[in-house]
Scaffold this active site. Structure first.
Site, mmCIF file in Angstrom:
data_model
loop_
_atom_site.group_PDB
_atom_site.id
_atom_site.type_symbol
_atom_site.label_atom_id
_atom_site.label_comp_id
_atom_site.label_asym_id
_atom_site.label_seq_id
_atom_site.Cartn_x
_atom_site.Cartn_y
_atom_site.Cartn_z
ATOM 1 N N ASP A 150 0.986 -1.336 0.103
ATOM 2 C CA ASP A 150 -0.042 -0.026 0.074
ATOM 3 C C ASP A 150 0.918 1.174 -0.007
ATOM 4 O OD1 ASP A 150 -2.227 1.754 0.552
ATOM 5 O OD2 ASP A 150 -1.827 1.699 2.693
ATOM 6 N N ASP A 180 -2.307 -0.750 5.848
ATOM 7 C CA ASP A 180 -2.655 -0.654 7.170
ATOM 8 C C ASP A 180 -4.346 -0.115 7.352
ATOM 9 O OD1 ASP A 180 -2.833 1.638 5.625
ATOM 10 O OD2 ASP A 180 -1.765 2.913 7.148
ATOM 11 N N ASP A 209 -7.683 -2.453 2.835
ATOM 12 C CA ASP A 209 -6.444 -3.692 2.577
ATOM 13 C C ASP A 209 -6.749 -5.044 3.059
ATOM 14 O OD1 ASP A 209 -4.410 -1.795 1.400
ATOM 15 O OD2 ASP A 209 -4.279 -1.102 3.102
#
Length: 710
Positions: free
Chosen positions: A410, A599, A603
């Site tokens: 990410d 995080d 996700d």
């Protein structure tokens, strides 16, 4: 973990390509872990069984396949058995050879038989119970072998004594061997329990973050000091400046900045006001806070993290299952080889000789070192990881990481800070200095709580520059803001609204705002989401380990391209949770081992799907539930530490399996007498000593697991 503030009337002004009105959690797609939205109680403790995970009562049988921790304290049993054992050793010869320290007297063998019976019942009890557990679960292993070894040696020795007095025949007993075996086994298990118990230090360290006492505010506003364990939900507590917050709660009165870095990885102290939530274990800054307790005990944040460590230490990994299979095979091999030895030696020699080889085979075969090989490494690994802010929930993640091919990362909040910062300030004429431009920028943004405005104001504060006082500030719809100061009219507008090219190098992925006076650009400010300091080093380390990094972000193309080019990696922009999930699915379908790092809520699906899911930042339910590993410091550099931990842990596991199983496979045939024709044999006592040395080697090897200093 920023506080939610209402924007002022011009908080949605548009400085450019980025629509700030959409600059929320969805745009940045990192789920900023707003603690006010965290639902600690949502975690299903009935599934996690917190009390069952209490380290002091943890059944380490799960770690070695021999469920014996609840079968009594090995330290206590060993210390009480030791005098009995010494007495037996003093009055019984070794293999019919009287040693210098021994005292032999009439009927000494009868006394030895009585003492051995007591030792067999008392000292052998934990092994008998362990063997019973193994047979109940249809998985005979180490405890069954120990039970078999001590039972055979004890029963044959009692028979030998009885034969002397009943038939007058001299039959050699094995009281010396029986006693050394049972004492060494008890001592070995005591050492094992001590080693495994020390792996719980990470939990103790977490518990120490929470103070022992709390200052409770009573109805008459007086203060009473109570132990934290006595706090109830609804209690109002006062937290002085510099103190650690005793429990999770909501601020009722007071303002301060709270440092939550140890718990959540949020690097800077967070401004907290009435209505905001605080986490037990975080550190209060300069203000006094009055906090209403919302969570205590096993529902608190610290307790949840402790539960994760317990989970990690009690979950068998794929390699440990392999170790259990090896132990199972050893049990059957030992029994079969012992029976073959018994028959063959009875044919070619006599019964006493046959029993000697049979007993020795069963003693040697005890896979004690093998049972310790994996658990000690993983316990050490878990403890090491926790000290580096790595909470490993699933031990298989360590082994799978060593074979990883691709890592999907990410962007916002993982590789970047997730906070808008001033990256550059440019001057376009000599009329103003840089400090004067910054003063005008912070002045015209004064009063706005928009993230971009706040980043400009913060930048000015850090530089020690006082903002210019504006007489009036108005919003220019779709373009920016304008204001009046010192008789001059200024505008802060987007590059697009300015409609002219500027002679300046704009950082990749940055948003540019232009400061205009009398239709002429006098300065510009570039703002962007800054890379975390360790991100570049991480990418280099991944490439060195032949793991291909791919950045998948929900951010726009321009921002994604800027970060990817600075890092030198492939990227995918505008990725929805579904897109990320499908990316991981596609990579796995190609036969690749995939690590996913993220995080936020967006996700979660891909974290759960990946071979190894790594959550950056602890505190959100998604981080607890979806990932295999949690980086509590929110530092991408810790991924490099985790890869190192995975590689070294897996190497130690393999080394210990070689030491543990290799010793047994070589020793069993020797104990059975395969080399007796050339004069090489192993007595039960020597076998027990060698087995114990093997265990010590395995334990020492596990404890030498270390990480390179950061």
């Amino acid at each position: 973990m920023r506080n939610n503030k209402k924007h002022s009337s011009h908080s949605h002004h548009n400085h450019g390509d980025m629509d700030h009105s959409k600059h929320d959690h969805n745009e940045m797609e990192h789920g900023q872990m707003d603690h006010s939205k965290m639902n600690h109680s949502a975690m299903d403790h009935s599934k996690m069984n917190h009390s069952a995970m209490d380290h002091s009562e943890m059944d380490h049988g799960a770690m070695g396949g021999h469920a014996h921790h609840h079968h009594g304290s090995f330290k206590e049993i060993f210390l009480k058995s030791l005098p009995l054992g010494i007495a037996i050793l003093l009055i019984t010869p070794l293999m019919d050879i009287q040693l210098p320290f021994q005292i032999i007297f009439p009927y000494a063998d009868v006394v030895a038989a009585v003492l051995a019976t007591i030792l067999y019942i008392f000292g052998g009890k934990p092994f008998f119970m362990g063997a019973k557990d193994e047979f109940n679960s249809k998985a005979p292993g180490m405890m069954s072998l120990i039970t078999l070894g001590i039972t055979v040696s004890y029963a044959y020795s009692v028979y030998a004594v009885a034969a002397r007095y009943v038939t007058g025949e001299h039959v050699m007993d094995f009281f010396f061997e029986f006693t050394t075996l049972i004492l060494i086994m008890l001592l070995g298990h005591w050492i094992e329990m001590k080693a495994l118990g020390e792996a719980g230090d990470a939990q103790k360290a977490l518990a120490e973050l929470v103070p022992k006492d709390a200052h409770v505010v009573l109805e008459d506003d007086s203060i009473e000091t109570r132990p934290v364990t006595d706090l109830q939900v609804g209690d109002l507590i006062r937290v002085q400046a510099g103190e650690n917050i005793p429990a999770d709660g909501t601020i009722q009165r007071g303002e301060s900045r709270v440092n939550e870095a140890l718990l959540t990885g949020e690097s800077k102290p967070i401004e907290k006001n009435p209505g905001d939530e605080v986490i037990g274990g975080s550190t209060n800054g300069g203000g006094v806070l009055y906090v209403e307790i919302k969570q205590t005990g096993d529902k608190s944040f610290i307790s949840q993290v402790q539960t994760l460590i317990s989970q990690a230490q009690s979950q068998p990994s794929r390699a440990e299952n392999l170790a259990q299979k090896v132990a199972g095979w050893l049990f059957y091999i030992a029994v079969i080889v012992a029976l073959i030895a018994l028959v063959i030696w009875m044919v070619i020699a006599d019964v006493p000789t046959a029993v000697i080889f049979t007993v020795t085979t069963l003693v040697i075969a005890c896979p004690h070192a093998l049972g310790l090989a994996i658990p000690l490494v993983t316990a050490r690994s878990t403890s090491l990881g926790a000290s580096r802010g790595l909470l490993v929930k699933d031990r298989e993640a360590l082994e799978l990481t060593t074979n990883a091919d691709v890592i999907v990362l990410d962007k916002t909040g993982t590789l970047t800070t997730g906070e808008f910062k001033v990256l550059d300030v440019e001057l376009f004429n000599d009329k103003y200095t840089k400090d004067e431009i910054v003063a005008l920028l912070s002045g015209i943004e004064g009063g706005s709580s928009h993230p971009i405005a706040q980043s400009i104001i913060s930048y000015a504060e850090q530089q020690g520059i006082r903002p210019v006082s504006f007489d009036s500030i108005d919003v220019i719809s779709g373009a920016g803001v304008e204001g009046q100061a010192n008789g001059h009219r200024y505008q802060l507008i987007s590059q697009k609204a300015y409609r002219r090219n500027l002679d300046m190098d704009i950082p990749k992925g940055a948003t540019l705002s232009v400061l205009v006076e009398n239709d002429e650009a006098i300065g510009a400010v570039a703002l962007g989401d800054e890379l975390k300091p360790t991100s570049k080093d991480l990418i280099q380390a991944l490439k060195k380990n032949k793991i291909q990094p791919i950045m998948a972000t929900g951010d726009n193309e321009k921002a994604a391209q800027g970060a990817a080019e600075m890092l030198g990696i492939d990227y995918l922009a505008n990725q929805s949770p579904q897109d990320k999930y499908e990316l991981v699915e596609k990579l796995k379908a190609e036969g690749k081992k995939v690590i996913m790092v993220g995080d936020g809520v967006n996700d979660a699906p891909s974290l759960a799907l990946a071979d190894v899911g790594i959550a950056v930042g602890a505190g959100t339910q998604v981080a607890l539930d979806s990932a295999d590993v949690i980086l509590t410091q929110s530092d991408p550099g810790d991924i490099e530490s985790f890869i190192e931990l995975a590689q070294k842990t897996t190497r130690k596991m393999k080394e210990n399996l070689v030491w543990g199983a290799g010793y047994n496979f070589i020793a069993i045939p020797i104990a059975a007498g395969i080399l007796a024709p050339i004069g090489i044999t192993l007595s039960p006592a020597v076998g027990a000593v060698l087995m114990s040395l093997s265990t010590v080697i395995v334990a020492i090897n596990a404890m030498t697991l270390k990480l390179e200093p950061k």
